[in-house]
Design an enzyme around this catalytic site. Structure first.
Site, mmCIF file in Angstrom:
data_model
loop_
_atom_site.group_PDB
_atom_site.id
_atom_site.type_symbol
_atom_site.label_atom_id
_atom_site.label_comp_id
_atom_site.label_asym_id
_atom_site.label_seq_id
_atom_site.Cartn_x
_atom_site.Cartn_y
_atom_site.Cartn_z
ATOM 1 N N LYS A 51 44.265 54.902 -3.154
ATOM 2 C CA LYS A 51 44.192 54.292 -4.451
ATOM 3 C C LYS A 51 44.008 55.358 -5.555
ATOM 4 C CE LYS A 51 42.916 49.562 -2.653
ATOM 5 N NZ LYS A 51 41.874 48.668 -2.449
ATOM 6 N N HIS A 91 28.365 49.932 4.999
ATOM 7 C CA HIS A 91 28.431 48.728 5.772
ATOM 8 C C HIS A 91 27.349 47.874 5.417
ATOM 9 C CE1 HIS A 91 30.092 52.131 8.034
ATOM 10 N NE2 HIS A 91 31.029 51.269 8.367
#
Length: 102
Positions: A51, A91
């Site tokens: 991206k 996470h």
């Protein structure tokens, strides 16, 4: 340039059952990341990198290596040696996220 990606772990695990991990991850990544949660973070970092550069290329053209202190470092054959990307992987519960800055 900036890229960010979020991976939903149950979906990642399902997708990886249908794909050879060697087509997505280099041996160094597989040896340093033994759990699907950890690999999902690496996957998110690769997506974030694509991206940031504005195009998706071969998964094996970008890789993440962990330093001795655990900090991830991103490398790629798709950028100039003078470019030093910054990567952060996180996470939380059933999600892995990554951000890449070039």
């Amino acid at each position: 340039m900036l890229g960010i990606d979020l991976v939903y772990l149950p979906e990642f695990k399902t997708k990886m059952k249908n794909v050879s991990s060697e087509n997505v991850f280099l041996p160094i990544e597989l040896s340093q990341n033994k759990t699907s949660e950890s690999l999902a973070g690496v996957f998110a970092a690769k997506e974030a990198f694509f991206k940031a550069i504005g195009k998706k290329e071969n998964w094996l053209d970008v890789w993440i290596e962990k330093k001795k202190n655990g900090k991830p470092e991103l490398y790629s054959t798709l950028i100039k040696d003078s470019q030093k990307p910054e990567v952060s992987i996180s996470h939380a519960g059933e999600y892995a996220a990554a951000i890449v800055i070039l």
